[in-house]
Design a protein around this motif. Structure first.
Motif, PDB file in Angstrom:
ATOM      1  N   ALA A   4       0.806  -1.220   0.000  1.00  0.00           N
ATOM      2  CA  ALA A   4       0.000   0.000   0.000  1.00  0.00           C
ATOM      3  C   ALA A   4       0.839   1.271   0.000  1.00  0.00           C
ATOM      4  N   GLY A   5       2.156   1.172   0.235  1.00  0.00           N
ATOM      5  CA  GLY A   5       2.990   2.365   0.273  1.00  0.00           C
ATOM      6  C   GLY A   5       4.302   2.091   0.971  1.00  0.00           C
ATOM      7  N   THR A   6       4.999   3.196   1.279  1.00  0.00           N
ATOM      8  CA  THR A   6       6.338   3.101   1.849  1.00  0.00           C
ATOM      9  C   THR A   6       6.376   3.814   3.197  1.00  0.00           C
ATOM     10  N   ILE A   7       7.040   3.163   4.161  1.00  0.00           N
ATOM     11  CA  ILE A   7       7.216   3.749   5.489  1.00  0.00           C
ATOM     12  C   ILE A   7       8.589   4.397   5.533  1.00  0.00           C
ATOM     13  N   GLY A   8       8.607   5.692   5.806  1.00  0.00           N
ATOM     14  CA  GLY A   8       9.864   6.402   5.991  1.00  0.00           C
ATOM     15  C   GLY A   8      10.202   6.466   7.464  1.00  0.00           C
ATOM     16  N   VAL A   9      11.407   6.018   7.812  1.00  0.00           N
ATOM     17  CA  VAL A   9      11.827   5.931   9.210  1.00  0.00           C
ATOM     18  C   VAL A   9      12.582   7.192   9.583  1.00  0.00           C
ATOM     19  N   ARG A  10      12.211   7.792  10.722  1.00  0.00           N
ATOM     20  CA  ARG A  10      12.903   8.988  11.196  1.00  0.00           C
ATOM     21  C   ARG A  10      13.344   8.787  12.647  1.00  0.00           C
ATOM     22  N   GLY A  11      14.062   7.731  12.875  1.00  0.00           N
ATOM     23  CA  GLY A  11      14.563   7.445  14.222  1.00  0.00           C
ATOM     24  C   GLY A  11      13.444   6.974  15.120  1.00  0.00           C
ATOM     25  N   THR A  12      13.149   5.699  15.087  1.00  0.00           N
ATOM     26  CA  THR A  12      11.857   5.309  15.630  1.00  0.00           C
ATOM     27  C   THR A  12      11.757   3.845  16.008  1.00  0.00           C
ATOM     28  N   VAL A  13      10.661   3.557  16.708  1.00  0.00           N
ATOM     29  CA  VAL A  13      10.192   2.197  16.954  1.00  0.00           C
ATOM     30  C   VAL A  13       8.723   2.171  16.547  1.00  0.00           C
ATOM     31  N   PHE A  14       8.351   1.218  15.725  1.00  0.00           N
ATOM     32  CA  PHE A  14       6.949   1.137  15.308  1.00  0.00           C
ATOM     33  C   PHE A  14       6.606  -0.293  14.917  1.00  0.00           C
ATOM     34  N   ASP A  15       5.308  -0.607  14.992  1.00  0.00           N
ATOM     35  CA  ASP A  15       4.758  -1.874  14.498  1.00  0.00           C
ATOM     36  C   ASP A  15       4.049  -1.609  13.186  1.00  0.00           C
TER      37      ASP A  15
END
Length: 323
Positions: A126-137
């Motif tokens: 569905a798209g792209t996740i851009g990481v900016r110094g993080t923790v995510f599920d």
């Protein structure tokens, strides 16, 4: 002739070895925890098994794999998931210039490492996740529907319908491959209904547990679901991690509650005793009249002399008593 033959064999060996891409054998990380079944390109993976670039990692319906990459980045792969590390460019400063993860389906947790935030990119249908110094599920459904839940730092999600920024803890975005996308809002029970899978975010709901140091805030999702492992109706397609069998507790006979004691009726109130009237005062007794003086005795107090009694006759001697 023998020398020429050996030279040809060596040349063919070098040509064959040179035809294989050097990156295919490049280890980009290793497995640090494996539960149930996790497979790589060469078969089941075990703890400390290396992970290579372009290697597809898949888990069984109750599997769980946790991986650490060379720059310290971490990726947890939940049950029924499939993912590929399809780009990995490593430099000599213990960081990467580019690390791209392609998630096909399943549930994941990402924790950034020592590299620049712009080096990380996670692609979904569905798209792209851009990481900016993080923790995510993040979760990818069978139809490509993607959900991203921020736990720390910041991230953005860009698809055909535009981009959404996630800046607050527990912010969530749900996007579909056709471009439909929600605004960022706190994750809740309605998010799982939208995804059509109660087990879509198992690391937040608590149905799958990660190693210490990998866990983040549950965002209140477990309490909202009120999950009880012993009473989960209609198990979803993605099974949870099996728990070790436990001995069932011995049934205890239910003791009936003691009957309530009958209520004692109140005693009727005794009427007050009637007041006794005061006794009338006794009338004074009339004074007694004085007694008349007794007449004096004609002879005074001296009594008349009694006549002498005649001498009694001597008693005759009783026969046989006196002699």
């Amino acid at each position: 002739m023998s020398y020429l033959r050996r030279a040809v064999i060596v040349a063919l060996s070098l040509a064959l070895s040179g035809s294989q891409p050097a990156s295919a054998a490049e280890a980009v990380g290793e497995a640090i925890r494996i539960k149930t079944e996790v497979r790589g390109a060469s078969g089941p993976l075990v703890v400390k098994a290396p992970v290579h670039r372009d290697e597809r990692i898949s888990t069984s319906r109750s599997g769980l794999g946790q991986f650490v990459f060379r720059d310290g980045s971490k990726l947890a792969v939940g049950a029924g998931s499939s993912v590929v590390i399809d780009r990995f460019v490593f430099d000599d400063s213990k960081s990467v210039q580019k690390l791209t993860v392609a998630a096909a389906k399943g549930t994941f947790r990402w924790i950034s490492g020592n590299s620049k935030h712009s080096a990380y990119q996670i692609r979904t249908p569905a798209g792209t996740i851009g990481v900016r110094g993080t923790v995510f599920d993040f979760y990818v459904g069978g139809d490509g529907t993607t959900a991203v839940v921020l736990l720390s730092g910041a991230a953005d999600f860009c698809g055909r319908g535009g981009c959404r920024q996630l800046t607050r803890r527990c912010d969530c975005v749900v996007a579909k491959p056709n471009g439909a996308m929600t605004d960022a809002s706190p994750v809740n029970r309605g998010t799982l209904r939208m995804l059509g899978n109660r087990q879509a975010l198992p690391f937040l709901s608590g149905t799958q547990r990660l190693s210490p140091g990998w866990s983040g805030s549950g965002c209140g999702l477990a309490a909202a679901l009120e999950i009880r492992p012993d009473k989960v109706p209609n198990p979803p397609p993605v099974a949870t991690e099996p728990e070790p069998p436990q001995k069932p507790p011995k049934p205890r006979p239910h003791k009936p509650d003691p009957p309530d004691k009958p209520h004692k009726p109140h005693k009727p109130h005794k009427p007050d005793k009637p007041h006794k009237p005061d006794k009338p005062d006794r009338p004074d007794r009339p004074d007694r009249p004085d007694r008349p003086d007794r007449p004096e005795h004609p002879h005074g107090f001296d009594r008349p002399d009694r006549p002498d009694r005649p001498d009694r006759p001597d008693r005759p001697d009783r026969p046989g008593k006196w002699k």
